[in-house]
Design a protein around this motif. Sequence first.
Motif, PDB file in Angstrom:
ATOM      1  N   SER A 164      17.728  13.983   6.952  1.00 14.92           N
ATOM      2  CA  SER A 164      15.864  13.637   6.899  1.00 14.92           C
ATOM      3  C   SER A 164      15.805  12.214   6.561  1.00 14.92           C
ATOM      4  O   SER A 164      14.305  12.034   6.217  1.00 14.92           O
ATOM      5  CB  SER A 164      15.385  14.710   5.954  1.00 14.92           C
ATOM      6  OG  SER A 164      15.788  14.345   4.640  1.00 14.92           O
ATOM      7  N   TRP A 305      12.234  23.158  13.998  1.00 13.54           N
ATOM      8  CA  TRP A 305      12.244  22.467  12.770  1.00 13.54           C
ATOM      9  C   TRP A 305      13.426  21.419  12.691  1.00 13.54           C
ATOM     10  O   TRP A 305      13.503  20.466  11.877  1.00 13.54           O
ATOM     11  CB  TRP A 305      12.162  23.594  11.447  1.00 13.54           C
ATOM     12  CG  TRP A 305      12.018  23.183  10.610  1.00 13.54           C
ATOM     13  CD1 TRP A 305      11.213  22.219   9.763  1.00 13.54           C
ATOM     14  CD2 TRP A 305      13.041  23.136   9.240  1.00 13.54           C
ATOM     15  NE1 TRP A 305      11.373  21.876   8.499  1.00 13.54           N
ATOM     16  CE2 TRP A 305      12.502  22.451   8.021  1.00 13.54           C
ATOM     17  CE3 TRP A 305      14.190  23.956   9.074  1.00 13.54           C
ATOM     18  CZ2 TRP A 305      13.190  22.454   6.874  1.00 13.54           C
ATOM     19  CZ3 TRP A 305      14.779  23.982   7.772  1.00 13.54           C
ATOM     20  CH2 TRP A 305      14.482  23.133   6.745  1.00 13.54           C
ATOM     21  N   THR A 329       8.556  17.243   5.768  1.00 11.48           N
ATOM     22  CA  THR A 329       9.444  17.589   6.251  1.00 11.48           C
ATOM     23  C   THR A 329      10.769  17.110   5.376  1.00 11.48           C
ATOM     24  O   THR A 329      11.813  17.925   5.153  1.00 11.48           O
ATOM     25  CB  THR A 329       9.723  16.940   7.554  1.00 11.48           C
ATOM     26  OG1 THR A 329       8.821  17.235   8.475  1.00 11.48           O
ATOM     27  CG2 THR A 329      11.077  17.484   8.251  1.00 11.48           C
TER      28      THR A 329
END
Length: 449
Positions: A164, A305, A329
């Motif tokens: 991420s 996702w 996120t």
Amino acid sequence: MATTTPPDRVETTTPDAEVSRAISRERGLTRLSRLQTLGVLFGVLGVTLIASVAGALPGDDITLVFGLGDAAPKAALDPPNTVLGIGILFVVAAMVALLDRWTGRYAGVALAVASVLFVPLVLVCAIALSATNQTNLLPLFVESLRLGTPIALGALAGLWCERSGVVNIGIEGMMLAAAGVSFVTYAVMSGGNGGGWLWAAVVIAIFVGGLMGLLHAVLSVTFRTDQIVSGVAINLLAFGLTAFLRREVLLPSGVSSAVTLPKVTLPVLSDIPLVGSVLFSGKPIFFMMFIVFVVTKVVLFRTTWGLRVRSVGENPHAADTLGIDVIKTRYQAVIVGGLIAGLAGAWFTLETVGGFDNGMTNGKGFIALAALIFGKWRPWSAFGGAMLFGFAEALGSRIQFLNVAVGGFPFPSQFLQVLPYVVTIIVLAGAIGRAIPPAADGIPYERPR
């Protein structure tokens, strides 16, 4: 018509520029590439094995057993010839690497194979120098999986964070905090006698890991602090917090050891002859490790996702343009990583040791980061890296059990702990190519105004 040379081209034809290019050409002809340098090292090692080591080993055959019971398959090896063969393969790999201009990608493959051969090389030499000349590889394999469990879970925690775009060197602190807080709670509430509080302590460990992940997200995502500094702060906080709890709460409680999680036997699979009772019998967090890996692989690479998590780690500005909430996120991914690290922490105190000591994670969080880089930020590749470290630890214990001696002196098993680090350095240096992290890894993101 006469033409004029642009000023920038005039500069490239100056004597200094010509000298620089000449030096570069000369260096290009004489400097070894990374693969060639590794080839030289393997060549030297191979020649040493052929010339010195193979002939010095005892000539008695060694026996490798693959399973339990009298019907288990066995393989007899001649140590001198086996080491001689590995030495020859090292020399061949070195030649292929030195000729990488012509062998191309096969140079990297040859060096990767040579790196893997370190494992049987060490194992054969150790057994040949032991007093028993025989060992069972199945328990060694299972012990490698068991000891690699916290490293594998820690690598997964780092995978979620770094995919991420958030660097997380605070895995060590997350694991330690989860291990300490959960065991102290378990000891105080039930005296470490098992029951419902034991399972509740596992949940508490996961929750504490999630809280530490949330703290890391707040510092690195919201306040955009340096992510390395944030990870160091979490590690220091965990060391201080757990040391305080141990001194002020755990020691006064008088609970020095406790009941650990019970062993679980998988039905049907555990009945497989020779290997079932060992491979498919273990404790809950050990089996949960495999479930977490499968879920991570599916969610991160097969769901919408998961695509969003990977997109904010590669190009957060483009993801924001497409309507993805980058901040949210990243928060979610870092917290998930913290939850997994918390489960790894529970392995130390609630599944294995049944007690807590200061700094008992012993650097496993940092080793997990090495396994993550080894696996190039991919789940199952990182799992392989984690098992390599677990194998080294298990092999060290096995060497002590076999009473290996060199020249009449016991061989220090601590030397074997260097093996996975050496192999990792060799592989990352060029045998499998460069390990390239996600493009936005470690770069704070600020929403455009």
